[in-house]
Design an enzyme around this catalytic site. Structure first.
Site, mmCIF file in Angstrom:
data_model
loop_
_atom_site.group_PDB
_atom_site.id
_atom_site.type_symbol
_atom_site.label_atom_id
_atom_site.label_comp_id
_atom_site.label_asym_id
_atom_site.label_seq_id
_atom_site.Cartn_x
_atom_site.Cartn_y
_atom_site.Cartn_z
ATOM 1 N N ARG A 1 18.166 -71.853 6.135
ATOM 2 C CA ARG A 1 18.364 -70.443 6.518
ATOM 3 C C ARG A 1 18.594 -70.417 8.025
ATOM 4 N NH1 ARG A 1 13.039 -67.845 6.655
ATOM 5 N NH2 ARG A 1 13.420 -67.917 8.884
ATOM 6 N N HIS B 1 14.207 -64.629 8.547
ATOM 7 C CA HIS B 1 13.930 -64.283 7.144
ATOM 8 C C HIS B 1 14.565 -62.931 6.799
ATOM 9 C CE1 HIS B 1 11.913 -63.632 3.361
ATOM 10 N NE2 HIS B 1 11.428 -62.513 3.828
ATOM 11 N N TYR C 1 8.003 -69.759 14.853
ATOM 12 C CA TYR C 1 7.484 -70.800 13.955
ATOM 13 C C TYR C 1 8.437 -71.965 13.703
ATOM 14 C CZ TYR C 1 10.105 -67.974 10.552
ATOM 15 O OH TYR C 1 11.077 -67.273 9.905
HETATM 16 C C1 LIG Z 1 5.330 -61.394 -5.414
HETATM 17 C C2 LIG Z 1 5.639 -61.332 -3.966
HETATM 18 N N1 LIG Z 1 4.801 -61.863 -3.052
HETATM 19 C C3 LIG Z 1 5.110 -61.818 -1.743
HETATM 20 C C4 LIG Z 1 6.228 -61.192 -1.301
HETATM 21 C C5 LIG Z 1 6.570 -61.147 0.179
HETATM 22 N N2 LIG Z 1 7.716 -62.030 0.429
HETATM 23 C C6 LIG Z 1 8.949 -61.565 0.581
HETATM 24 S S1 LIG Z 1 10.084 -62.789 0.821
HETATM 25 C C7 LIG Z 1 8.896 -63.979 0.734
HETATM 26 C C8 LIG Z 1 9.260 -65.437 0.895
HETATM 27 C C9 LIG Z 1 10.100 -65.965 -0.207
HETATM 28 O O1 LIG Z 1 10.536 -67.250 0.121
HETATM 29 P P1 LIG Z 1 11.571 -68.025 -0.783
HETATM 30 O O2 LIG Z 1 11.214 -67.888 -2.217
HETATM 31 O O3 LIG Z 1 11.712 -69.388 -0.237
HETATM 32 O O4 LIG Z 1 12.934 -67.203 -0.590
HETATM 33 P P2 LIG Z 1 13.781 -66.978 0.764
HETATM 34 O O5 LIG Z 1 13.307 -65.682 1.355
HETATM 35 O O6 LIG Z 1 13.568 -68.133 1.657
HETATM 36 O O7 LIG Z 1 15.208 -66.849 0.310
HETATM 37 C C10 LIG Z 1 7.642 -63.402 0.530
HETATM 38 C C11 LIG Z 1 6.391 -64.184 0.445
HETATM 39 C C12 LIG Z 1 7.073 -60.612 -2.276
HETATM 40 N N3 LIG Z 1 8.226 -60.003 -1.944
HETATM 41 N N4 LIG Z 1 6.775 -60.691 -3.590
#
Ligand SMILES: Cc1ncc(C[n+]2csc(CCOP(=O)(O)OP(=O)(O)O)c2C)c(N)n1
Ligand SMILES: [Mg+2]
Length: 355
Positions: free
Chosen positions: A255, A259, A268
């Site tokens: 990425r 985020h 970080y």
């Molecule tokens: C069930 C849930 N827990 C926590 C969150 C908060 N949250 C939003 S994005 C994220 C990280 C997700 O990381 P990843 O699966 O690697 O996807 P990326 O954002 O890197 O594409 C989190 C913890 C959420 N949206 N849903």
């Protein structure tokens, strides 16, 4: 005593190395595909950069950039048929636009517009999922429906490295494997779940190997190599359509942006790490190098393509901004069949204020 231990190779499959040299098997009609994909990747990159700026200008709300992940998305969506079911997250706009979602529509989510979740009916596309991994179960259900209806359509679910820590991932993989469902589990391992690096997310050397425990096939592919992603997705899709069950694809990518627009990744991660991925491993640079070696690309083409991408982005922004607004009342009614009491009170209060 038989001890099960991972002894496999963690090197992801490649077709093009970082210099754009062929080190694997190119797909048929590679040149035609690349000439279709590369301009679209440029458009997506400009779209993504512009969306981030629009947020800074207050013209849209929170936006989740996909910069760096264009090859993982376009290479995999390129295999899908219109009749396949797609279950995306908030970070798949490049893939969704490649599949046919209008760029202006793709921006509506960041406007908080109720129509953002109403996907055009000509596609079998679920609205982008925000609750991590929840869409995996929906995809497994859709895959089951494809099987029961005896079609050769499949369901594809996109999720991140972080999603593999959720129960939904394990339940979905297990069920799809036991039922031999036509589902492709497409994990974009972009190295982070917000600020959590993948080595703190899982102790597995790879995400692909998690497939083995469920009796699913796992493939680890260089997600910044559009040809390698396409080949892996074709392999998984062929298996699904032949009734051979699910495949887990781990596309190793990065990425490049934050985020979301609410995140500051400099807190970080090291600038040098980002630079390494941004310079040496950029999926657009790699494809351009290959095209240039083939004599199919030059600076003049690049300039024309950039100008076209810019015009297209401009038009998308204009269309998004001209899209009719919804009132607060309409937004509330869109969510609930019957507006709950608390919300009705708030709407009434607001009505009084407006008078
Ligand atoms: C069930 C849930 N827990 C926590 C969150 C908060 N949250 C939003 S994005 C994220 C990280 C997700 O990381 P990843 O699966 O690697 O996807 P990326 O954002 O890197 O594409 C989190 C913890 C959420 N949206 N849903
Ligand atoms: Mg991630």
């Amino acid at each position: 005593m038989q001890v099960y231990r991972f002894t496999g190779d963690t090197t992801p499959d490649q077709v093009l190395n970082e210099a754009g040299e062929v080190v694997g098997e190119l797909p048929d009609q590679a040149a035609d595909l690349a000439l279709k994909w590369y301009p679209f990747m440029i458009f997506c990159r400009r779209f993504d950069e512009r969306a981030q700026l629009l947020q800074r200008q207050g013209r849209i709300g929170t936006y989740a950039p996909f910069r760096g992940q264009e090859a993982a998305q376009i290479g995999s969506f390129a295999v899908l048929r219109r009749t396949d079911w797609v279950f995306p997250t908030y970070r798949e706009l490049a893939g969704l636009m490649y599949h046919g979602l209008e760029p202006a529509h793709a921006l509506l989510k960041s406007r908080g517009h109720p129509d953002a979740g109403r996907m055009p009916e000509e596609f079998r596309m679920a609205p982008p999922q925000i609750a991590i991994a929840a869409q995996i179960l929906h995809a497994v259900g859709a895959g089951w429906a494809c099987k029961l209806q005896q079609t050769d359509d499949m369901a594809v679910v996109y999720f991140g490295d972080g999603a593999t820590s959720e129960g939904d991932f394990h339940e979905g993989m297990n069920f799809a494997a036991v039922m031999r469902l036509p589902v492709v589990f497409f994990c974009q391992n972009n190295q982070y779940a917000i600020s959590v690096p993948v080595h703190r997310q899982t102790a597995s050397p790879t995400i692909a190997q998690k497939a083995v425990a469920y009796g699913v096939e796992g493939v680890r592919v260089d997600g910044n190599d559009v040809f390698a992603v396409y080949q892996a997705m074709r392999y998984a899709a062929d298996r699904a359509r032949r009734g051979e069950g699910p495949t887990l694809i781990e596309a190793v990518t990065y990425r490049l942006g934050p985020h979301t627009t609410a995140d500051d990744p400099s807190r970080y991660r090291e600038a040098a790490d980002v630079e390494r991925w941004a310079v040496a491993k950029d999926p657009l640079v790699r494809l351009r190098r290959w095209l240039t070696r083939q004599g199919l690309w030059d600076d003049e083409r690049q300039a024309a393509c950039e100008a076209e991408a810019e015009a297209r982005v401009r038009q998308a922004v204009a269309e998004m901004e001209a899209y009719p607004h919804k009132s607060l009342e309409e937004a509330a009614r869109h969510v609930y069949a019957e507006v709950p009491e608390g919300l009705a009170l708030q709407l009434a209060e607001r009505g009084k204020e407006a008078r």
